[in-house]
Scaffold this motif. Structure first.
Motif, PDB file in Angstrom:
ATOM      1  N   GLY A  41      41.378  39.372  35.996  1.00 43.09           N
ATOM      2  CA  GLY A  41      40.104  39.031  35.374  1.00 43.09           C
ATOM      3  C   GLY A  41      39.286  38.096  36.248  1.00 43.09           C
ATOM      4  N   CYS A  42      38.087  37.788  35.780  1.00 46.04           N
ATOM      5  CA  CYS A  42      37.179  36.895  36.494  1.00 46.04           C
ATOM      6  C   CYS A  42      37.399  35.454  36.011  1.00 46.04           C
ATOM      7  N   VAL A  43      37.096  34.480  36.876  1.00 44.84           N
ATOM      8  CA  VAL A  43      37.235  33.074  36.483  1.00 44.84           C
ATOM      9  C   VAL A  43      36.215  32.660  35.417  1.00 44.84           C
ATOM     10  N   ASP A  44      35.211  33.470  35.214  1.00 43.99           N
ATOM     11  CA  ASP A  44      34.135  33.186  34.252  1.00 43.99           C
ATOM     12  C   ASP A  44      34.703  32.672  32.923  1.00 43.99           C
ATOM     13  N   SER A  45      34.157  31.535  32.448  1.00 42.52           N
ATOM     14  CA  SER A  45      34.703  30.891  31.246  1.00 42.52           C
ATOM     15  C   SER A  45      34.473  31.688  29.970  1.00 42.52           C
ATOM     16  N   VAL A  66      37.256  34.962  41.411  1.00 38.39           N
ATOM     17  CA  VAL A  66      35.814  35.193  41.303  1.00 38.39           C
ATOM     18  C   VAL A  66      35.549  36.705  41.316  1.00 38.39           C
ATOM     19  N   ALA A  67      34.978  37.203  40.218  1.00 46.30           N
ATOM     20  CA  ALA A  67      34.564  38.605  40.079  1.00 46.30           C
ATOM     21  C   ALA A  67      35.717  39.606  39.981  1.00 46.30           C
ATOM     22  N   ASN A  68      36.856  39.152  39.487  1.00 36.22           N
ATOM     23  CA  ASN A  68      37.993  40.062  39.217  1.00 36.22           C
ATOM     24  C   ASN A  68      38.236  41.110  40.305  1.00 36.22           C
ATOM     25  N   GLY A 103      36.488  43.876  34.333  1.00 42.05           N
ATOM     26  CA  GLY A 103      35.173  43.433  34.781  1.00 42.05           C
ATOM     27  C   GLY A 103      34.366  42.934  33.596  1.00 42.05           C
ATOM     28  N   HIS A 104      33.185  42.410  33.874  1.00 45.18           N
ATOM     29  CA  HIS A 104      32.361  41.945  32.751  1.00 45.18           C
ATOM     30  C   HIS A 104      30.888  41.899  33.125  1.00 45.18           C
ATOM     31  N   ALA A 105      30.044  41.868  32.112  1.00 47.19           N
ATOM     32  CA  ALA A 105      28.597  41.791  32.315  1.00 47.19           C
ATOM     33  C   ALA A 105      28.207  40.377  32.736  1.00 47.19           C
ATOM     34  N   PHE A 106      27.106  40.268  33.423  1.00 51.83           N
ATOM     35  CA  PHE A 106      26.534  38.979  33.843  1.00 51.83           C
ATOM     36  C   PHE A 106      27.485  38.182  34.747  1.00 51.83           C
ATOM     37  N   CYS A 107      28.161  38.893  35.638  1.00 50.35           N
ATOM     38  CA  CYS A 107      29.126  38.248  36.530  1.00 50.35           C
ATOM     39  C   CYS A 107      28.385  37.507  37.646  1.00 50.35           C
ATOM     40  N   GLY A 108      28.613  36.203  37.732  1.00 47.99           N
ATOM     41  CA  GLY A 108      27.937  35.382  38.741  1.00 47.99           C
ATOM     42  C   GLY A 108      28.326  35.756  40.163  1.00 47.99           C
ATOM     43  N   GLY A 109      29.568  36.147  40.364  1.00 49.97           N
ATOM     44  CA  GLY A 109      30.029  36.531  41.694  1.00 49.97           C
ATOM     45  C   GLY A 109      29.321  37.791  42.177  1.00 49.97           C
TER      46      GLY A 109
END
Ligand code: ZN
Length: 224
Positions: A41-45, A66-68, A103-109
């Motif tokens: 997964g992504c580090v996104d909280s 970062v960014a899975n 993955g996920h939407a609005f990924c900063g990476g």
């Protein structure tokens, strides 16, 4: 000082989840963990796999970066490979049966890569890390000028696809997949919508899981 928020949260955990799952924790300590599913997964909280999948302790082996991204298999001795080490641990030591790239939407990476922002730090670890998804961007072709957010969503999906291909460059993964003992999955979480899309192995398309379980939720205006 240790953040007060964490002390409060820990107190709630001890009174709630730990108290109710104490036997499970003790059993896991005694017998060791045996998760069958690994999630990249992504580090996104906002996209914690344990929260999204309502996982109990011991159920999910999670590696987040970062960014899975799953890097390609690179058995060199000059670099550190945290994600590859976690994969090796999951596949060879714990013998997980599934690996999910989430993955996920609005990924900063992904946005950082697409917008080619200035390096965030002198070391620019993020820029170097994200350059791995260049093949995913190439697969989409040039970005149209007026296609800002749409392009980012497509790149997020293409990046999951690339990570699934990269997983197959690991000999230990490829052998087990070919023998039918390990399954690879792509998934995508919509954040605001709560929608979970899962990649259809036959078509390569991402479809709502179980006929879209969010249909029962109050109407959400966007896609993700
Ligand atoms: Zn992300």
């Amino acid at each position: 000082m240790f953040p007060e928020r964490l002390t409060q949260g820990y107190r709630a955990f001890l009174d709630g989840r730990f108290a109710s799952e104490r036997t499970r924790y003790e059993m896991l300590a005694e017998r060791g963990q045996r998760p069958e599913i690994m999630v990249v997964g992504c580090v996104d909280s906002r996209v914690s796999p344990e929260v999204i999948f309502d996982a109990a302790p011991g159920e999910l082996l999670v590696v987040r970066n970062v960014a899975n991204i799953v890097p390609r298999y690179e058995p060199d001795r000059d670099s550190q490979h945290g994600t590859s080490a976690a994969l090796e641990f999951g596949v060879q030591a714990l013998k997980v049966k599934h690996i999910v790239v989430l993955g996920h939407a609005f990924c900063g990476g992904i946005r950082a890569f697409a917008d080619e922002q200035e390096p965030l730090s002198p070391g620019d670890f993020i820029g170097r890390w994200m350059s791995q998804i260049a093949p995913a961007a190439e697969s989409l072709g040039p970005r149209a000028k007026d296609d800002g957010e749409g392009y980012l969503r497509r790149l997020e999906f293409a990046s999951v696809e690339l990570s699934l291909q990269n997983l197959m460059t690991f000999p230990c993964v490829r052998i087990l997949v070919e023998r039918g003992r390990l399954a690879l999955h792509g998934a995508y979480f919509g954040v605001a919508s709560g929608r979970l899309l899962v990649r259809d192995a036959a078509t390569g398309r991402f479809e709502p899981v179980a006929g879209d379980l969010t249909a029962a939720l109050p109407k959400f205006s966007g896609d993700f």
